[in-house]
Write a protein that holds these residues in place. Structure first.
Motif, PDB file in Angstrom:
ATOM      1  N   THR A  60       0.860  -1.175   0.000  1.00  0.00           N
ATOM      2  CA  THR A  60       0.000   0.000   0.000  1.00  0.00           C
ATOM      3  C   THR A  60       0.899   1.229   0.000  1.00  0.00           C
ATOM      4  O   THR A  60       1.677   1.432   0.931  1.00  0.00           O
ATOM      5  N   PHE A  61       0.803   2.021  -1.056  1.00  0.00           N
ATOM      6  CA  PHE A  61       1.643   3.201  -1.252  1.00  0.00           C
ATOM      7  C   PHE A  61       0.941   4.442  -0.715  1.00  0.00           C
ATOM      8  O   PHE A  61      -0.247   4.654  -0.976  1.00  0.00           O
ATOM      9  N   VAL A  62       1.697   5.260   0.016  1.00  0.00           N
ATOM     10  CA  VAL A  62       1.191   6.530   0.534  1.00  0.00           C
ATOM     11  C   VAL A  62       2.033   7.648  -0.088  1.00  0.00           C
ATOM     12  O   VAL A  62       3.156   7.897   0.347  1.00  0.00           O
ATOM     13  N   PRO A  63       1.519   8.287  -1.149  1.00  0.00           N
ATOM     14  CA  PRO A  63       2.269   9.375  -1.784  1.00  0.00           C
ATOM     15  C   PRO A  63       2.408  10.569  -0.836  1.00  0.00           C
ATOM     16  O   PRO A  63       1.447  10.954  -0.169  1.00  0.00           O
ATOM     17  N   GLN A  64       3.619  11.123  -0.778  1.00  0.00           N
ATOM     18  CA  GLN A  64       3.859  12.282   0.066  1.00  0.00           C
ATOM     19  C   GLN A  64       4.250  13.514  -0.748  1.00  0.00           C
ATOM     20  O   GLN A  64       4.016  14.636  -0.314  1.00  0.00           O
ATOM     21  N   TRP A  65       4.842  13.295  -1.915  1.00  0.00           N
ATOM     22  CA  TRP A  65       5.327  14.382  -2.756  1.00  0.00           C
ATOM     23  C   TRP A  65       5.190  14.011  -4.218  1.00  0.00           C
ATOM     24  O   TRP A  65       5.248  12.836  -4.572  1.00  0.00           O
ATOM     25  N   VAL A  66       5.073  15.017  -5.058  1.00  0.00           N
ATOM     26  CA  VAL A  66       5.290  14.823  -6.489  1.00  0.00           C
ATOM     27  C   VAL A  66       6.801  14.905  -6.665  1.00  0.00           C
ATOM     28  O   VAL A  66       7.428  15.886  -6.260  1.00  0.00           O
ATOM     29  N   LEU A  67       7.387  13.867  -7.190  1.00  0.00           N
ATOM     30  CA  LEU A  67       8.828  13.861  -7.439  1.00  0.00           C
ATOM     31  C   LEU A  67       9.145  14.643  -8.711  1.00  0.00           C
ATOM     32  O   LEU A  67      10.110  15.385  -8.775  1.00  0.00           O
ATOM     33  N   GLY A  68       8.319  14.442  -9.720  1.00  0.00           N
ATOM     34  CA  GLY A  68       8.535  15.143 -10.977  1.00  0.00           C
ATOM     35  C   GLY A  68       7.560  14.688 -12.039  1.00  0.00           C
ATOM     36  O   GLY A  68       6.848  13.699 -11.872  1.00  0.00           O
ATOM     37  N   ILE A  69       7.537  15.437 -13.118  1.00  0.00           N
ATOM     38  CA  ILE A  69       6.731  15.099 -14.297  1.00  0.00           C
ATOM     39  C   ILE A  69       7.719  14.986 -15.450  1.00  0.00           C
ATOM     40  O   ILE A  69       8.476  15.909 -15.720  1.00  0.00           O
ATOM     41  N   TYR A  70       7.719  13.832 -16.099  1.00  0.00           N
ATOM     42  CA  TYR A  70       8.763  13.496 -17.061  1.00  0.00           C
ATOM     43  C   TYR A  70       8.139  13.154 -18.413  1.00  0.00           C
ATOM     44  O   TYR A  70       7.157  12.427 -18.486  1.00  0.00           O
ATOM     45  N   ARG A  71       8.771  13.645 -19.471  1.00  0.00           N
ATOM     46  CA  ARG A  71       8.383  13.273 -20.833  1.00  0.00           C
ATOM     47  C   ARG A  71       9.511  12.441 -21.409  1.00  0.00           C
ATOM     48  O   ARG A  71      10.674  12.833 -21.346  1.00  0.00           O
ATOM     49  N   TRP A  72       9.157  11.288 -21.976  1.00  0.00           N
ATOM     50  CA  TRP A  72      10.155  10.433 -22.616  1.00  0.00           C
ATOM     51  C   TRP A  72       9.546   9.818 -23.863  1.00  0.00           C
ATOM     52  O   TRP A  72       8.422   9.320 -23.851  1.00  0.00           O
ATOM     53  N   HIS A  73      10.310   9.867 -24.937  1.00  0.00           N
ATOM     54  CA  HIS A  73       9.879   9.243 -26.192  1.00  0.00           C
ATOM     55  C   HIS A  73      10.666   7.958 -26.401  1.00  0.00           C
ATOM     56  O   HIS A  73      11.897   7.983 -26.484  1.00  0.00           O
ATOM     57  N   SER A  74       9.952   6.844 -26.473  1.00  0.00           N
ATOM     58  CA  SER A  74      10.577   5.555 -26.761  1.00  0.00           C
ATOM     59  C   SER A  74      10.700   5.415 -28.271  1.00  0.00           C
ATOM     60  O   SER A  74       9.694   5.275 -28.974  1.00  0.00           O
ATOM     61  N   HIS A  75      11.931   5.451 -28.748  1.00  0.00           N
ATOM     62  CA  HIS A  75      12.145   5.294 -30.188  1.00  0.00           C
ATOM     63  C   HIS A  75      11.840   3.873 -30.636  1.00  0.00           C
ATOM     64  O   HIS A  75      11.394   3.655 -31.763  1.00  0.00           O
ATOM     65  N   ALA A  76      12.046   2.909 -29.745  1.00  0.00           N
ATOM     66  CA  ALA A  76      11.782   1.512 -30.088  1.00  0.00           C
ATOM     67  C   ALA A  76      10.306   1.282 -30.398  1.00  0.00           C
ATOM     68  O   ALA A  76       9.964   0.530 -31.306  1.00  0.00           O
ATOM     69  N   ASP A  77       9.426   1.936 -29.628  1.00  0.00           N
ATOM     70  CA  ASP A  77       7.983   1.765 -29.811  1.00  0.00           C
ATOM     71  C   ASP A  77       7.321   2.940 -30.522  1.00  0.00           C
ATOM     72  O   ASP A  77       6.139   2.882 -30.832  1.00  0.00           O
ATOM     73  N   ASN A  78       8.102   4.029 -30.717  1.00  0.00           N
ATOM     74  CA  ASN A  78       7.568   5.270 -31.260  1.00  0.00           C
ATOM     75  C   ASN A  78       6.367   5.761 -30.445  1.00  0.00           C
ATOM     76  O   ASN A  78       5.321   6.124 -30.982  1.00  0.00           O
ATOM     77  N   VAL A  79       6.550   5.722 -29.115  1.00  0.00           N
ATOM     78  CA  VAL A  79       5.507   6.150 -28.186  1.00  0.00           C
ATOM     79  C   VAL A  79       6.114   7.192 -27.248  1.00  0.00           C
ATOM     80  O   VAL A  79       7.240   7.029 -26.781  1.00  0.00           O
ATOM     81  N   THR A  80       5.348   8.233 -26.968  1.00  0.00           N
ATOM     82  CA  THR A  80       5.768   9.247 -26.010  1.00  0.00           C
ATOM     83  C   THR A  80       5.002   9.035 -24.709  1.00  0.00           C
ATOM     84  O   THR A  80       3.783   8.858 -24.725  1.00  0.00           O
TER      85      THR A  80
END
Length: 148
Positions: A60-80
């Motif tokens: 059971t996870f209890v979030p305390q903070w937003v660590l970050g918001i990340y954008r990543w594009h997988s070239h292998a799958d061509n998915v962002t």
């Protein structure tokens, strides 16, 4: 055609100097990731991170903070991917809970172990999230609004 990124959520959990990771069977082989997955309809971003952690680890996870918001594009799958990562703690653990399909196990790994297996990470975001956590990055959960 409208372009849309895949929205994912992830939990970064450190306990006694070790981080919770899942080992999972993927189309690219067996890889490591934080407990993470796609946001589902009608759930908040925070609820998604709690759900994914439970489904993939039995914790059971209890979030305390937003660590970050990340954008990543997988070239292998061509998915962002647009990843919302949360730092927090875990409370209860149900070791008998069946884990999501494809999850082989959940385990605790020290930073050196995580660095050594970089070539087996699901994405570069695995190490980036650990590094950001180690750097003390965190933002209030209040920056997120769930509006129905």
């Amino acid at each position: 055609m409208i372009w849309k990124p895949n929205v994912t959520v992830a939990a970064v959990v450190e306990q006694d100097g070790k981080y919770l990771l899942v080992e999972e069977q993927t189309s690219s082989g067996v890889l490591f990731n934080q407990p993470a997955g796609h946001l589902e309809p009608d759930e908040s971003i925070v609820q998604g991170a709690v759900r994914e952690t439970l489904e993939e680890t039995g914790y059971t996870f209890v979030p305390q903070w937003v660590l970050g918001i990340y954008r990543w594009h997988s070239h292998a799958d061509n998915v962002t991917y647009l990843r919302f990562a949360f730092a927090g703690s875990v409370t209860d653990h149900d070791p008998d809970r069946p884990l999501d399909a494809g999850i082989l196990r959940a385990g605790w790994f020290c930073v050196d172990e995580i660095r050594e297996m970089t070539d087996r990470h699901r994405s570069p975001l695995v190490m980036k999230c650990v590094e950001d956590h180690l750097a003390g990055k965190h933002y209030s959960l209040d920056i997120l609004t769930h509006y129905d």
